[in-house]
Scaffold this motif. Sequence first.
Motif, mmCIF file in Angstrom:
data_model
loop_
_atom_site.group_PDB
_atom_site.id
_atom_site.type_symbol
_atom_site.label_atom_id
_atom_site.label_comp_id
_atom_site.label_asym_id
_atom_site.label_seq_id
_atom_site.Cartn_x
_atom_site.Cartn_y
_atom_site.Cartn_z
ATOM 1 N N VAL A 168 -72.946 82.009 18.438
ATOM 2 C CA VAL A 168 -72.333 80.734 18.559
ATOM 3 C C VAL A 168 -71.339 80.949 20.166
ATOM 4 O O VAL A 168 -70.963 79.931 20.053
ATOM 5 N N GLY A 169 -71.896 81.776 20.715
ATOM 6 C CA GLY A 169 -71.623 81.796 21.808
ATOM 7 C C GLY A 169 -70.078 82.250 22.327
ATOM 8 O O GLY A 169 -69.632 81.892 23.343
ATOM 9 N N LEU A 170 -69.696 83.457 21.529
ATOM 10 C CA LEU A 170 -68.549 83.928 21.286
ATOM 11 C C LEU A 170 -68.956 85.378 21.268
ATOM 12 O O LEU A 170 -68.474 86.488 21.337
ATOM 13 N N ALA A 171 -70.298 85.502 22.099
ATOM 14 C CA ALA A 171 -70.158 87.258 22.500
ATOM 15 C C ALA A 171 -68.974 87.930 23.556
ATOM 16 O O ALA A 171 -68.898 88.749 23.438
ATOM 17 N N ALA A 172 -69.260 86.977 24.399
ATOM 18 C CA ALA A 172 -68.036 87.674 25.512
ATOM 19 C C ALA A 172 -66.548 87.842 24.983
ATOM 20 O O ALA A 172 -66.148 88.862 25.305
ATOM 21 N N GLU A 173 -66.405 87.118 23.763
ATOM 22 C CA GLU A 173 -64.991 87.357 23.651
ATOM 23 C C GLU A 173 -64.796 87.878 22.001
ATOM 24 O O GLU A 173 -64.195 88.806 22.601
ATOM 25 N N ALA A 174 -66.578 88.733 21.359
ATOM 26 C CA ALA A 174 -66.105 90.383 20.438
ATOM 27 C C ALA A 174 -66.051 91.733 21.452
ATOM 28 O O ALA A 174 -65.890 91.968 21.065
ATOM 29 N N ALA A 175 -67.243 91.158 22.600
ATOM 30 C CA ALA A 175 -67.319 92.353 23.370
ATOM 31 C C ALA A 175 -65.814 92.424 23.767
ATOM 32 O O ALA A 175 -65.547 93.893 24.380
ATOM 33 N N GLN A 176 -65.348 91.591 24.716
ATOM 34 C CA GLN A 176 -63.712 92.475 25.670
ATOM 35 C C GLN A 176 -62.686 92.987 23.874
ATOM 36 O O GLN A 176 -62.312 93.515 24.225
ATOM 37 N N ALA A 177 -62.922 92.094 22.968
ATOM 38 C CA ALA A 177 -62.067 92.615 21.235
ATOM 39 C C ALA A 177 -62.613 93.874 21.052
ATOM 40 O O ALA A 177 -61.554 94.926 20.426
ATOM 41 N N LEU A 178 -64.284 94.475 21.659
ATOM 42 C CA LEU A 178 -64.733 96.097 20.265
ATOM 43 C C LEU A 178 -64.384 97.131 22.335
ATOM 44 O O LEU A 178 -65.316 97.677 22.421
ATOM 45 N N ALA A 179 -63.901 96.623 23.579
ATOM 46 C CA ALA A 179 -63.690 96.821 24.656
ATOM 47 C C ALA A 179 -62.793 98.039 24.821
ATOM 48 O O ALA A 179 -62.189 98.275 23.906
ATOM 49 N N ALA A 180 -62.622 99.430 25.436
ATOM 50 C CA ALA A 180 -62.198 100.560 25.866
ATOM 51 C C ALA A 180 -61.292 100.449 26.557
ATOM 52 O O ALA A 180 -60.192 101.250 26.474
ATOM 53 N N SER A 181 -60.827 99.015 26.876
ATOM 54 C CA SER A 181 -59.635 98.836 28.015
ATOM 55 C C SER A 181 -58.510 97.266 26.785
ATOM 56 O O SER A 181 -59.378 97.084 26.801
ATOM 57 N N PRO A 182 -57.606 97.152 27.774
ATOM 58 C CA PRO A 182 -56.695 98.294 28.136
ATOM 59 C C PRO A 182 -56.779 99.274 27.619
ATOM 60 O O PRO A 182 -56.008 99.824 28.423
ATOM 61 N N SER A 183 -56.848 99.768 26.290
ATOM 62 C CA SER A 183 -56.591 100.601 26.072
ATOM 63 C C SER A 183 -57.899 101.122 24.451
ATOM 64 O O SER A 183 -58.577 100.342 23.600
ATOM 65 N N PRO A 184 -57.861 102.357 24.513
ATOM 66 C CA PRO A 184 -59.546 103.415 23.862
ATOM 67 C C PRO A 184 -58.557 101.891 21.896
ATOM 68 O O PRO A 184 -56.995 102.436 21.242
ATOM 69 N N LEU A 185 -59.980 101.616 21.177
ATOM 70 C CA LEU A 185 -59.631 101.045 20.261
ATOM 71 C C LEU A 185 -59.617 102.504 18.930
ATOM 72 O O LEU A 185 -59.321 103.953 19.065
ATOM 73 N N PRO A 186 -58.404 101.918 18.212
ATOM 74 C CA PRO A 186 -58.248 102.995 16.827
ATOM 75 C C PRO A 186 -59.322 103.762 16.500
ATOM 76 O O PRO A 186 -60.429 103.427 16.518
ATOM 77 N N GLU A 187 -59.281 104.909 15.992
ATOM 78 C CA GLU A 187 -60.379 105.526 15.012
ATOM 79 C C GLU A 187 -60.479 104.710 13.772
ATOM 80 O O GLU A 187 -61.802 104.490 13.110
ATOM 81 N N CYS A 188 -59.922 103.776 13.651
ATOM 82 C CA CYS A 188 -59.623 102.629 12.051
ATOM 83 C C CYS A 188 -61.031 101.487 12.588
ATOM 84 O O CYS A 188 -61.630 101.175 11.319
ATOM 85 N N ALA A 189 -60.940 101.922 13.745
ATOM 86 C CA ALA A 189 -62.078 100.598 14.351
ATOM 87 C C ALA A 189 -63.210 100.939 13.994
ATOM 88 O O ALA A 189 -64.241 99.881 14.657
ATOM 89 N N ALA A 190 -63.493 102.447 14.396
ATOM 90 C CA ALA A 190 -64.258 102.789 14.827
ATOM 91 C C ALA A 190 -65.860 102.558 13.395
ATOM 92 O O ALA A 190 -65.740 102.712 12.489
ATOM 93 N N PRO A 191 -67.106 101.857 13.703
ATOM 94 C CA PRO A 191 -68.431 101.491 13.362
ATOM 95 C C PRO A 191 -68.179 102.378 12.267
ATOM 96 O O PRO A 191 -68.818 102.268 10.863
ATOM 97 N N GLU A 192 -67.551 103.842 12.805
ATOM 98 C CA GLU A 192 -68.171 104.829 11.559
ATOM 99 C C GLU A 192 -67.077 105.932 10.656
ATOM 100 O O GLU A 192 -67.020 106.310 9.903
#
Length: 205
Positions: A114-138
């Motif tokens: 649906v054309g939101l790949a860039a937005e999803a990638a930005q939400a999962l990016a390691a910047s401007p700060s790393p994602l918390p452990e609770c957001a990790a796939p594992e």
Amino acid sequence: PLASEYRRAFLDRLYERRNSVGRDRDRRPGIPTALPRMPVARSTITPANATAEQARNLVAILLHHPALLRDVEEAFGSLALPTPLARLRAAMLEWSESAELLDSADLISHLTAVGLAAEAAQALAASPSPLPECAAPEAMPVEAEEGWWHFFGLMHRSRLDEEVAQAVHDFERRPDDVAAQRRVISLRAAQEALNRGEQGMEADR
């Protein structure tokens, strides 16, 4: 009774019970109260961008753990989000209504279609700060759920308190319901962390 023993074993298995000296009189029978401590974040989030990062963390958790979507749908929809995240939310909630399996790979494929790949990638990016452990796939589902409510509470504390009250009410009505047990534990963990003044969760190293 067997149901009571199962419930107690379930709660003990998930969380080590901690002493709460001086608060015993506030406890209500049957309601889980001993909750784990959420680590303080090690990120570089500043007050100016904290809300945006909290919103991004919420979305990132759901991108990797979309099984939570139906449980948090109303709370998720109540938040004011930046436009890119709001677009993701609309697409994620629409997808969850008809998806047979709430799977992360399928969700990402849908967002790409649906054309939101860039937005999803930005939400999962390691910047401007790393994602918390609770957001990790594992991350374990219970960790992801606790983390989601924690960040939700940072953005909308009064609504979190309402969710806790409702979860406790549901648990009292259905004390043998595993989903009701899980929900009250996750919500209370988030509430306890906020009461201690913790502003985030530990980021991936």
